[in-house]
Write a protein that holds these residues in place. Structure first.
Motif, mmCIF file in Angstrom:
data_model
loop_
_atom_site.group_PDB
_atom_site.id
_atom_site.type_symbol
_atom_site.label_atom_id
_atom_site.label_comp_id
_atom_site.label_asym_id
_atom_site.label_seq_id
_atom_site.Cartn_x
_atom_site.Cartn_y
_atom_site.Cartn_z
ATOM 1 N N MET A 106 -32.647 -7.208 -22.118
ATOM 2 C CA MET A 106 -33.240 -6.187 -22.989
ATOM 3 C C MET A 106 -32.674 -6.204 -24.400
ATOM 4 O O MET A 106 -33.272 -5.665 -25.320
ATOM 5 C CB MET A 106 -32.977 -4.800 -22.383
ATOM 6 N N GLY A 107 -31.474 -6.791 -24.547
ATOM 7 C CA GLY A 107 -30.828 -6.768 -25.860
ATOM 8 C C GLY A 107 -30.241 -5.412 -26.216
ATOM 9 O O GLY A 107 -30.156 -5.059 -27.390
ATOM 10 N N TYR A 108 -29.821 -4.681 -25.178
ATOM 11 C CA TYR A 108 -29.151 -3.406 -25.470
ATOM 12 C C TYR A 108 -27.885 -3.681 -26.276
ATOM 13 O O TYR A 108 -27.092 -4.551 -25.925
ATOM 14 C CB TYR A 108 -28.763 -2.684 -24.181
ATOM 15 N N GLN A 109 -27.676 -2.885 -27.318
ATOM 16 C CA GLN A 109 -26.516 -3.094 -28.181
ATOM 17 C C GLN A 109 -25.333 -2.228 -27.785
ATOM 18 O O GLN A 109 -24.207 -2.479 -28.202
ATOM 19 C CB GLN A 109 -26.912 -2.803 -29.625
ATOM 20 N N PHE A 110 -25.599 -1.196 -26.998
ATOM 21 C CA PHE A 110 -24.510 -0.354 -26.492
ATOM 22 C C PHE A 110 -25.038 0.475 -25.329
ATOM 23 O O PHE A 110 -26.253 0.577 -25.126
ATOM 24 C CB PHE A 110 -23.921 0.555 -27.589
ATOM 25 N N ALA A 111 -24.101 1.037 -24.580
ATOM 26 C CA ALA A 111 -24.476 1.916 -23.471
ATOM 27 C C ALA A 111 -23.600 3.155 -23.505
ATOM 28 O O ALA A 111 -22.390 3.076 -23.745
ATOM 29 C CB ALA A 111 -24.328 1.199 -22.136
ATOM 30 N N VAL A 112 -24.237 4.302 -23.288
ATOM 31 C CA VAL A 112 -23.507 5.541 -23.059
ATOM 32 C C VAL A 112 -23.720 5.884 -21.587
ATOM 33 O O VAL A 112 -24.744 5.510 -21.002
ATOM 34 C CB VAL A 112 -23.986 6.676 -23.995
ATOM 35 N N GLY A 113 -22.773 6.565 -20.981
ATOM 36 C CA GLY A 113 -22.948 6.839 -19.558
ATOM 37 C C GLY A 113 -22.095 7.985 -19.089
ATOM 38 O O GLY A 113 -21.131 8.378 -19.746
ATOM 39 N N GLY A 114 -22.490 8.526 -17.932
ATOM 40 C CA GLY A 114 -21.708 9.618 -17.378
ATOM 41 C C GLY A 114 -22.317 10.217 -16.135
ATOM 42 O O GLY A 114 -23.331 9.734 -15.627
ATOM 43 N N ILE A 115 -21.688 11.303 -15.716
ATOM 44 C CA ILE A 115 -22.068 11.973 -14.482
ATOM 45 C C ILE A 115 -23.086 13.068 -14.805
ATOM 46 O O ILE A 115 -22.967 13.750 -15.816
ATOM 47 C CB ILE A 115 -20.809 12.515 -13.758
ATOM 48 N N HIS A 116 -24.100 13.242 -13.919
ATOM 49 C CA HIS A 116 -25.202 14.176 -14.179
ATOM 50 C C HIS A 116 -25.425 15.169 -13.041
ATOM 51 O O HIS A 116 -26.506 15.733 -12.912
ATOM 52 C CB HIS A 116 -26.485 13.399 -14.472
ATOM 53 N N GLY A 117 -24.439 15.352 -12.183
ATOM 54 C CA GLY A 117 -24.570 16.329 -11.096
ATOM 55 C C GLY A 117 -23.182 16.605 -10.550
ATOM 56 O O GLY A 117 -22.220 15.924 -10.896
ATOM 57 N N THR A 118 -23.086 17.604 -9.678
ATOM 58 C CA THR A 118 -21.751 17.920 -9.143
ATOM 59 C C THR A 118 -21.353 16.991 -8.002
ATOM 60 O O THR A 118 -20.172 16.787 -7.742
ATOM 61 C CB THR A 118 -21.686 19.361 -8.611
ATOM 62 N N TYR A 119 -22.357 16.449 -7.292
ATOM 63 C CA TYR A 119 -22.116 15.689 -6.047
ATOM 64 C C TYR A 119 -21.351 16.525 -5.025
ATOM 65 O O TYR A 119 -20.563 15.995 -4.234
ATOM 66 C CB TYR A 119 -21.375 14.374 -6.319
ATOM 67 N N CYS A 120 -21.530 17.845 -5.065
ATOM 68 C CA CYS A 120 -20.865 18.716 -4.096
ATOM 69 C C CYS A 120 -21.921 19.490 -3.308
ATOM 70 O O CYS A 120 -22.940 19.889 -3.860
ATOM 71 C CB CYS A 120 -19.953 19.714 -4.814
ATOM 72 N N ASP A 121 -21.655 19.693 -2.020
ATOM 73 C CA ASP A 121 -22.579 20.451 -1.161
ATOM 74 C C ASP A 121 -22.213 21.921 -1.097
ATOM 75 O O ASP A 121 -23.050 22.763 -0.802
ATOM 76 C CB ASP A 121 -22.553 19.897 0.273
ATOM 77 N N THR A 122 -20.940 22.210 -1.322
ATOM 78 C CA THR A 122 -20.487 23.602 -1.272
ATOM 79 C C THR A 122 -19.735 23.907 -2.556
ATOM 80 O O THR A 122 -19.258 22.996 -3.242
ATOM 81 C CB THR A 122 -19.534 23.844 -0.082
ATOM 82 N N TYR A 123 -19.652 25.208 -2.875
ATOM 83 C CA TYR A 123 -19.002 25.604 -4.119
ATOM 84 C C TYR A 123 -17.485 25.610 -3.949
ATOM 85 O O TYR A 123 -16.928 26.387 -3.171
ATOM 86 C CB TYR A 123 -19.476 26.992 -4.571
ATOM 87 N N ASP A 124 -16.846 24.708 -4.671
ATOM 88 C CA ASP A 124 -15.389 24.649 -4.713
ATOM 89 C C ASP A 124 -15.073 24.173 -6.118
ATOM 90 O O ASP A 124 -15.203 22.985 -6.427
ATOM 91 C CB ASP A 124 -14.880 23.668 -3.646
ATOM 92 N N LEU A 125 -14.706 25.106 -6.991
ATOM 93 C CA LEU A 125 -14.583 24.794 -8.418
ATOM 94 C C LEU A 125 -13.593 23.664 -8.671
ATOM 95 O O LEU A 125 -13.845 22.771 -9.484
ATOM 96 C CB LEU A 125 -14.179 26.057 -9.196
ATOM 97 N N LYS A 126 -12.476 23.687 -7.948
ATOM 98 C CA LYS A 126 -11.475 22.631 -8.158
ATOM 99 C C LYS A 126 -12.072 21.269 -7.808
ATOM 100 O O LYS A 126 -11.904 20.288 -8.542
ATOM 101 C CB LYS A 126 -10.224 22.905 -7.325
ATOM 102 N N ASN A 127 -12.797 21.248 -6.693
ATOM 103 C CA ASN A 127 -13.392 19.978 -6.273
ATOM 104 C C ASN A 127 -14.468 19.517 -7.263
ATOM 105 O O ASN A 127 -14.565 18.330 -7.594
ATOM 106 C CB ASN A 127 -13.974 20.123 -4.868
ATOM 107 N N ILE A 128 -15.279 20.466 -7.752
ATOM 108 C CA ILE A 128 -16.321 20.123 -8.719
ATOM 109 C C ILE A 128 -15.683 19.483 -9.970
ATOM 110 O O ILE A 128 -16.152 18.455 -10.471
ATOM 111 C CB ILE A 128 -17.148 21.384 -9.092
#
Ligand SMILES: [Zn+2]
Ligand SMILES: [Zn+2]
Length: 261
Positions: free
Chosen positions: A95-117
């Protein structure tokens, strides 16, 4: 003086941004805002989407004398918790991409645990930095409000929940790997889901990351043309935490479309 720039933008072609985000309209808006360097970074969540990115590139190459330097990039997302990105050297080179930005887009958690999130976020931030194909780790500690609301979880209302040691480790690993940490105008700074006072705390968080000496990238993450101005909010925050132009990231290679051809 930090040169105004925006290295995180979405387009109409992938249908995540709205129909105001055509390449010619984005370039005109960037000019109006005084943006000197623009990076197009639409989502690549599966390799099947590559043909849509070809349309973006074709529209970029059709520009004549846009009046600002423009690079062709891509935004990557994890395929799952601790997974890979849908990206590789072959896709980049094809494709000739000159750069990439990236990251996480969800919690990947099933239950609420703020420390784990928070732990999951931190782990993915570091993994993003360590991926040699990624130049910028995007929107640290941005969450989708919908994901929290659907599960009736308390909203992530303060970045003060993040231990300072995580801010420092992100900065250190970003510095070691030559990855820039994003200051994101729409997702983190001008996000209407955030309570009053959120931004001041977020600026303190970024200042802690910055104390390690790493570089930062400025991005609007605009999905609507009227949100491109948030790149200037990111610029203000960069100045607030004392960054100078040499600490603000720009791709090493020349732009795909230079200001004047
Ligand atoms: Zn994103
Ligand atoms: Zn984005």
């Amino acid at each position: 003086m930090i040169t105004p720039r925006d290295f995180h933008t979405h387009t109409v072609y992938l249908k995540c941004a709205n129909d105001t985000m055509t390449i010619p309209a984005m370039v005109a808006k960037a000019q109006e805002l005084g943006i000197r360097q623009l990076g197009i970074t639409d989502h690549l969540n599966t390799l099947e989407k590559l043909p849509l990115h070809e349309q973006i590139k074709a529209d970029l190459l059709a520009l004549e004398n846009p009046g600002l330097d423009i690079w062709f990039g891509v935004e990557l997302n994890f395929l799952g918790c601790d997974g890979d990105f849908a990206y590789n050297e072959q896709a980049r080179d094809k494709m000739g991409y000159q750069f990439a930005v990236g990251g996480i887009h969800g919690t990947y958690c099933d239950t609420y645990d703020l420390k784990n999130i928070i732990d999951v976020q931190h782990r993915h931030h570091l993994a993003t930095c360590r991926n040699p194909l990624v130049n910028v780790v995007v929107h640290p500690y941005w969450f989708g409000k919908g994901e929290f609301d659907r599960q009736d979880w308390p909203w992530f209302d303060s970045v003060r929940h993040v231990p300072e040691a995580y801010a420092l480790e992100l900065g250190q690993v970003a510095k070691e790997t030559g990855t820039a940490v994003e200051i994101n105008g729409s997702a983190n700074l001008e996000n209407e889901s955030n309570p009053v006072g959120y931004v001041d705390e977020y600026v303190d968080y970024l200042a802690a990351v910055a104390s390690t000496g790493c570089t930062f990238s400025l991005g609007s993450d605009a999905h609507d043309i009227n949100r491109m101005r948030t790149a200037l909010t990111a610029l203000d925050v960069a100045e607030r935490i004392g960054l100078t132009d040499d600490r603000v990231w720009t791709p090493k290679m020349p732009p795909l479309v230079p200001a004047k051809s």
